[in-house]
Design a protein around this motif. Structure first.
Motif, short mmCIF file in Angstrom:
data_model
loop_
_atom_site.label_atom_id
_atom_site.label_comp_id
_atom_site.label_asym_id
_atom_site.label_seq_id
_atom_site.Cartn_x
_atom_site.Cartn_y
_atom_site.Cartn_z
N THR A 48 0.83 -1.20 0.00
CA THR A 48 0.00 0.00 0.00
C THR A 48 0.87 1.26 0.00
O THR A 48 2.02 1.23 0.42
CB THR A 48 -0.92 0.03 1.23
N SER A 49 0.27 2.34 -0.45
CA SER A 49 0.95 3.63 -0.37
C SER A 49 0.73 4.24 1.00
O SER A 49 -0.15 3.82 1.75
CB SER A 49 0.46 4.58 -1.47
N SER A 50 1.52 5.24 1.32
CA SER A 50 1.46 5.88 2.64
C SER A 50 0.48 7.04 2.72
O SER A 50 0.10 7.46 3.80
CB SER A 50 2.84 6.41 3.03
N LYS A 51 0.09 7.56 1.58
CA LYS A 51 -0.75 8.76 1.54
C LYS A 51 -2.04 8.48 0.79
O LYS A 51 -2.06 7.67 -0.14
CB LYS A 51 -0.02 9.90 0.84
N ASP A 52 -3.11 9.18 1.15
CA ASP A 52 -4.39 9.04 0.46
C ASP A 52 -4.26 9.42 -1.00
O ASP A 52 -3.54 10.36 -1.35
CB ASP A 52 -5.46 9.91 1.12
N PHE A 53 -5.00 8.72 -1.84
CA PHE A 53 -4.98 8.97 -3.27
C PHE A 53 -5.60 10.32 -3.60
O PHE A 53 -6.63 10.71 -3.05
CB PHE A 53 -5.76 7.89 -4.01
N SER A 54 -4.96 11.02 -4.52
CA SER A 54 -5.49 12.26 -5.07
C SER A 54 -4.96 12.42 -6.48
O SER A 54 -3.74 12.33 -6.69
CB SER A 54 -5.07 13.47 -4.23
N ILE A 55 -5.84 12.62 -7.42
CA ILE A 55 -5.42 12.83 -8.80
C ILE A 55 -4.64 14.13 -8.94
O ILE A 55 -3.84 14.30 -9.84
CB ILE A 55 -6.64 12.79 -9.75
N LYS A 56 -4.84 15.04 -8.00
CA LYS A 56 -4.17 16.34 -8.05
C LYS A 56 -2.76 16.31 -7.47
O LYS A 56 -1.98 17.23 -7.68
CB LYS A 56 -5.01 17.38 -7.31
N SER A 57 -2.43 15.26 -6.76
CA SER A 57 -1.12 15.16 -6.12
C SER A 57 -0.10 14.52 -7.05
O SER A 57 -0.42 13.55 -7.76
CB SER A 57 -1.22 14.34 -4.84
N CYS A 58 1.09 15.03 -7.03
CA CYS A 58 2.20 14.43 -7.78
C CYS A 58 3.17 13.71 -6.84
O CYS A 58 4.25 13.32 -7.24
CB CYS A 58 2.94 15.50 -8.57
N SER A 59 2.78 13.54 -5.59
CA SER A 59 3.66 12.93 -4.59
C SER A 59 3.94 11.47 -4.91
O SER A 59 3.02 10.69 -5.18
CB SER A 59 3.02 13.03 -3.21
N LYS A 60 5.19 11.10 -4.84
CA LYS A 60 5.55 9.69 -5.04
C LYS A 60 4.99 8.81 -3.94
O LYS A 60 4.77 7.62 -4.15
CB LYS A 60 7.06 9.54 -5.14
N TYR A 61 4.72 9.37 -2.77
CA TYR A 61 4.17 8.59 -1.66
C TYR A 61 2.68 8.30 -1.86
O TYR A 61 2.11 7.46 -1.18
CB TYR A 61 4.39 9.29 -0.33
N VAL A 62 2.05 8.99 -2.79
CA VAL A 62 0.65 8.75 -3.14
C VAL A 62 0.56 7.69 -4.24
O VAL A 62 -0.27 6.80 -4.19
CB VAL A 62 -0.04 10.05 -3.62
#
Length: 90
Positions: free
Chosen positions: A33-47
């Protein structure tokens, strides 16, 4: 919207032994699993990236699951709960 695990991206890991023309698939694997909540607006690698080489540097690594991993059985329980038993992966 992708299928998410508790609002976060995941991938499925299994082991396969390949020898010539035969392959053996080990039935038990795990879900990463990833560490951060999914968001299409985020470019975070942790997402968006679930592999350990990336996730282990997140402040939230292991916050939701030990090592950001769950078993197939735990995943199936989640699927049963969220889809009211309409999907069976295994």
């Amino acid at each position: 919207m992708p299928f998410l695990y508790n609002g976060r991206k995941f991938d499925i890991r299994v082991w396969v032994l390949w020898s010539g023309r035969q392959a053996w698939w080990y039935r038990e694997g795990y879900i990463r699993t990833s560490s951060k909540d999914f968001s299409i607006k985020s470019c975070s690698k942790y997402v968006h990236l679930t592999n350990d080489a990336i996730q282990k540097y997140s402040d939230d690594y292991g916050k939701y699951e030990p090592g950001n991993k769950i078993s197939f059985n735990e995943f199936q329980k989640y699927v049963d709960h969220t889809t009211h038993g309409k999907l069976n992966f295994w």
